[in-house]
Design a protein around this motif. Structure first.
Motif, PDB file in Angstrom:
ATOM      1  N   GLY A 178      40.151  27.820  62.301  1.00 47.89           N
ATOM      2  CA  GLY A 178      41.391  27.288  62.839  1.00 47.89           C
ATOM      3  C   GLY A 178      42.634  28.057  62.431  1.00 47.89           C
ATOM      4  O   GLY A 178      42.688  28.697  61.383  1.00 47.89           O
ATOM      5  N   ASN A 179      43.610  27.963  63.290  1.00 49.52           N
ATOM      6  CA  ASN A 179      44.883  28.654  63.090  1.00 49.52           C
ATOM      7  C   ASN A 179      45.652  28.105  61.890  1.00 49.52           C
ATOM      8  O   ASN A 179      46.467  28.790  61.299  1.00 49.52           O
ATOM      9  N   ASP A 180      45.378  26.856  61.510  1.00 43.92           N
ATOM     10  CA  ASP A 180      46.067  26.241  60.373  1.00 43.92           C
ATOM     11  C   ASP A 180      45.658  26.869  59.036  1.00 43.92           C
ATOM     12  O   ASP A 180      46.294  26.618  58.013  1.00 43.92           O
ATOM     13  N   GLN A 181      44.634  27.685  59.028  1.00 42.70           N
ATOM     14  CA  GLN A 181      44.173  28.357  57.804  1.00 42.70           C
ATOM     15  C   GLN A 181      44.896  29.675  57.547  1.00 42.70           C
ATOM     16  O   GLN A 181      44.660  30.329  56.531  1.00 42.70           O
ATOM     17  N   LEU A 182      45.772  30.073  58.451  1.00 38.41           N
ATOM     18  CA  LEU A 182      46.444  31.372  58.359  1.00 38.41           C
ATOM     19  C   LEU A 182      47.253  31.523  57.072  1.00 38.41           C
ATOM     20  O   LEU A 182      47.186  32.563  56.407  1.00 38.41           O
ATOM     21  N   ASP A 183      47.993  30.487  56.682  1.00 38.75           N
ATOM     22  CA  ASP A 183      48.794  30.572  55.452  1.00 38.75           C
ATOM     23  C   ASP A 183      47.903  30.707  54.219  1.00 38.75           C
ATOM     24  O   ASP A 183      48.204  31.479  53.309  1.00 38.75           O
ATOM     25  N   ALA A 184      46.817  29.966  54.195  1.00 42.44           N
ATOM     26  CA  ALA A 184      45.890  30.055  53.057  1.00 42.44           C
ATOM     27  C   ALA A 184      45.272  31.446  52.968  1.00 42.44           C
ATOM     28  O   ALA A 184      45.136  32.009  51.876  1.00 42.44           O
ATOM     29  N   LEU A 185      44.931  32.013  54.103  1.00 39.80           N
ATOM     30  CA  LEU A 185      44.345  33.355  54.119  1.00 39.80           C
ATOM     31  C   LEU A 185      45.354  34.416  53.690  1.00 39.80           C
ATOM     32  O   LEU A 185      45.012  35.365  52.991  1.00 39.80           O
ATOM     33  N   ALA A 186      46.606  34.250  54.111  1.00 36.31           N
ATOM     34  CA  ALA A 186      47.639  35.216  53.728  1.00 36.31           C
ATOM     35  C   ALA A 186      47.917  35.156  52.229  1.00 36.31           C
ATOM     36  O   ALA A 186      48.324  36.143  51.622  1.00 36.31           O
ATOM     37  N   ALA A 187      47.688  33.997  51.623  1.00 36.44           N
ATOM     38  CA  ALA A 187      47.961  33.823  50.193  1.00 36.44           C
ATOM     39  C   ALA A 187      46.829  34.330  49.301  1.00 36.44           C
ATOM     40  O   ALA A 187      47.016  34.457  48.090  1.00 36.44           O
ATOM     41  N   ILE A 188      45.687  34.630  49.895  1.00 31.74           N
ATOM     42  CA  ILE A 188      44.565  35.147  49.089  1.00 31.74           C
ATOM     43  C   ILE A 188      44.979  36.478  48.485  1.00 31.74           C
ATOM     44  O   ILE A 188      45.544  37.333  49.152  1.00 31.74           O
ATOM     45  N   LYS A 189      44.680  36.640  47.222  1.00 31.63           N
ATOM     46  CA  LYS A 189      45.032  37.890  46.546  1.00 31.63           C
ATOM     47  C   LYS A 189      43.919  38.905  46.738  1.00 31.63           C
ATOM     48  O   LYS A 189      42.743  38.563  46.693  1.00 31.63           O
ATOM     49  N   SER A 190      44.328  40.157  46.920  1.00 33.41           N
ATOM     50  CA  SER A 190      43.343  41.223  47.070  1.00 33.41           C
ATOM     51  C   SER A 190      42.734  41.555  45.711  1.00 33.41           C
ATOM     52  O   SER A 190      43.247  41.150  44.661  1.00 33.41           O
ATOM     53  N   LYS A 191      41.675  42.309  45.741  1.00 35.77           N
ATOM     54  CA  LYS A 191      40.987  42.702  44.508  1.00 35.77           C
ATOM     55  C   LYS A 191      41.943  43.458  43.584  1.00 35.77           C
ATOM     56  O   LYS A 191      42.008  43.189  42.385  1.00 35.77           O
ATOM     57  N   ASN A 192      42.703  44.386  44.140  1.00 32.59           N
ATOM     58  CA  ASN A 192      43.642  45.164  43.326  1.00 32.59           C
ATOM     59  C   ASN A 192      44.758  44.300  42.742  1.00 32.59           C
ATOM     60  O   ASN A 192      45.182  44.506  41.608  1.00 32.59           O
ATOM     61  N   GLU A 193      45.235  43.320  43.517  1.00 29.89           N
ATOM     62  CA  GLU A 193      46.262  42.413  43.006  1.00 29.89           C
ATOM     63  C   GLU A 193      45.714  41.583  41.842  1.00 29.89           C
ATOM     64  O   GLU A 193      46.402  41.377  40.842  1.00 29.89           O
ATOM     65  N   MET A 194      44.475  41.125  41.971  1.00 29.75           N
ATOM     66  CA  MET A 194      43.855  40.335  40.902  1.00 29.75           C
ATOM     67  C   MET A 194      43.651  41.174  39.645  1.00 29.75           C
ATOM     68  O   MET A 194      43.919  40.709  38.530  1.00 29.75           O
ATOM     69  N   ILE A 195      43.198  42.400  39.808  1.00 30.53           N
ATOM     70  CA  ILE A 195      43.009  43.289  38.658  1.00 30.53           C
ATOM     71  C   ILE A 195      44.335  43.527  37.957  1.00 30.53           C
ATOM     72  O   ILE A 195      44.423  43.484  36.729  1.00 30.53           O
ATOM     73  N   GLY A 196      45.393  43.753  38.739  1.00 27.41           N
ATOM     74  CA  GLY A 196      46.719  43.953  38.163  1.00 27.41           C
ATOM     75  C   GLY A 196      47.184  42.748  37.365  1.00 27.41           C
ATOM     76  O   GLY A 196      47.761  42.887  36.283  1.00 27.41           O
ATOM     77  N   GLU A 197      46.949  41.553  37.904  1.00 25.87           N
ATOM     78  CA  GLU A 197      47.347  40.335  37.192  1.00 25.87           C
ATOM     79  C   GLU A 197      46.574  40.165  35.887  1.00 25.87           C
ATOM     80  O   GLU A 197      47.141  39.788  34.865  1.00 25.87           O
ATOM     81  N   VAL A 198      45.277  40.423  35.931  1.00 25.08           N
ATOM     82  CA  VAL A 198      44.453  40.285  34.727  1.00 25.08           C
ATOM     83  C   VAL A 198      44.901  41.277  33.660  1.00 25.08           C
ATOM     84  O   VAL A 198      45.052  40.917  32.484  1.00 25.08           O
ATOM     85  N   ILE A 199      45.152  42.509  34.063  1.00 27.43           N
ATOM     86  CA  ILE A 199      45.627  43.520  33.104  1.00 27.43           C
ATOM     87  C   ILE A 199      46.969  43.100  32.513  1.00 27.43           C
ATOM     88  O   ILE A 199      47.199  43.210  31.318  1.00 27.43           O
ATOM     89  N   GLY A 200      47.848  42.594  33.368  1.00 24.83           N
ATOM     90  CA  GLY A 200      49.148  42.114  32.880  1.00 24.83           C
ATOM     91  C   GLY A 200      49.007  40.989  31.879  1.00 24.83           C
ATOM     92  O   GLY A 200      49.698  40.936  30.860  1.00 24.83           O
ATOM     93  N   LEU A 201      48.096  40.057  32.171  1.00 18.02           N
ATOM     94  CA  LEU A 201      47.871  38.941  31.253  1.00 18.02           C
ATOM     95  C   LEU A 201      47.264  39.404  29.930  1.00 18.02           C
ATOM     96  O   LEU A 201      47.594  38.874  28.864  1.00 18.02           O
ATOM     97  N   LEU A 202      46.386  40.376  30.006  1.00 16.35           N
ATOM     98  CA  LEU A 202      45.773  40.897  28.781  1.00 16.35           C
ATOM     99  C   LEU A 202      46.770  41.675  27.934  1.00 16.35           C
ATOM    100  O   LEU A 202      46.696  41.649  26.706  1.00 16.35           O
ATOM    101  N   GLN A 203      47.695  42.363  28.565  1.00 12.46           N
ATOM    102  CA  GLN A 203      48.683  43.154  27.842  1.00 12.46           C
ATOM    103  C   GLN A 203      49.777  42.287  27.233  1.00 12.46           C
ATOM    104  O   GLN A 203      50.357  42.643  26.223  1.00 12.46           O
ATOM    105  N   SER A 204      50.049  41.159  27.815  1.00 13.61           N
ATOM    106  CA  SER A 204      51.144  40.308  27.387  1.00 13.61           C
ATOM    107  C   SER A 204      51.070  39.898  25.914  1.00 13.61           C
ATOM    108  O   SER A 204      52.053  40.062  25.190  1.00 13.61           O
ATOM    109  N   PRO A 205      49.967  39.371  25.400  1.00 12.19           N
ATOM    110  CA  PRO A 205      49.934  38.993  23.981  1.00 12.19           C
ATOM    111  C   PRO A 205      50.133  40.186  23.048  1.00 12.19           C
ATOM    112  O   PRO A 205      50.823  40.071  22.034  1.00 12.19           O
ATOM    113  N   ALA A 206      49.551  41.312  23.381  1.00  9.79           N
ATOM    114  CA  ALA A 206      49.711  42.502  22.535  1.00  9.79           C
ATOM    115  C   ALA A 206      51.173  42.944  22.508  1.00  9.79           C
ATOM    116  O   ALA A 206      51.700  43.320  21.450  1.00  9.79           O
ATOM    117  N   LYS A 207      51.834  42.891  23.650  1.00 13.03           N
ATOM    118  CA  LYS A 207      53.244  43.276  23.710  1.00 13.03           C
ATOM    119  C   LYS A 207      54.096  42.323  22.868  1.00 13.03           C
ATOM    120  O   LYS A 207      55.039  42.745  22.204  1.00 13.03           O
TER     121      LYS A 207
END
Length: 177
Positions: free
Chosen positions: A122-151
């Motif tokens: 259905g067309n109503d799923q378009l916003d949910a699909l657009a909000a899905i994070k790509s693999k690279n975006e997820m990797i970037g977030e995880v790296i950022g979260l891992l670096q945060s405590p050390a910083k």
């Protein structure tokens, strides 16, 4: 169209469907040719492959993959169907939303999507699909979260409070047991 040609198209489609983790089914019917051409150019620029296909051929290709996860898609195969193949899960959804907004049109309409072994109907799923994070975006977030405590620790050790912490650590290490 000859039976051999149809069989070849079905085989090619089945192979593409089986090898792609992400594809969208959209209705692009009744769009003026200029808008359709613009949509195709945008797809090409964003590395999305757009294929217009007959529903009967697409259904046979889906069935040929023997993937039971595709069965919910069968009910959406009515009217004109375009398949959008993409390497990034959310890119076609973003493209459709952007195209509708910039062109001030209601189409393409999302019929269904198959993303990472999940089916969206259905067309109503378009916003949910657009909000899905790509693999690279997820990797970037995880790296950022891992670096945060050390910083934070390094930052604390470098400022004046860090000097107090360092002094406290030194005092504790020199203390007899």
């Amino acid at each position: 169209m000859k039976k051999e040609d149809k069989s070849q198209i079905i085989s090619d489609l089945a192979e593409r469907l089986a090898n792609n983790k992400h594809f969208y089914l959209a209705d692009t019917s009744a769009m003026p040719s200029a808008k359709t051409s613009k949509l195709r150019r945008l797809c090409f620029q964003k590395n999305i492959q757009m294929v217009v296909v007959k529903n009967t051929l697409l259904r046979k290709a889906l069935e040929r993959t023997n993937d039971t996860e595709f069965s919910p898609l069968y009910d959406t195969l009515k009217g004109a169907t375009s398949i959008l193949f993409a390497e990034t899960a959310n890119e076609p959804a973003k493209l459709i939303k952007e195209f509708r907004k910039t062109e001030k049109v209601e189409k393409p309409i999302l019929k269904a999507a198959y993303v990472e072994e999940s089916v969206y109907i259905g067309n109503d799923q378009l916003d949910a699909l657009a909000a899905i994070k790509s693999k690279n975006e997820m990797i970037g977030e995880v790296i950022g979260l891992l670096q945060s405590p050390a910083k934070n620790v390094i930052s604390a050790l470098q400022n004046s409070a860090g000097q107090k912490i360092a002094g406290l650590v030194k005092t504790l290490s020199e203390r007899p047991e």
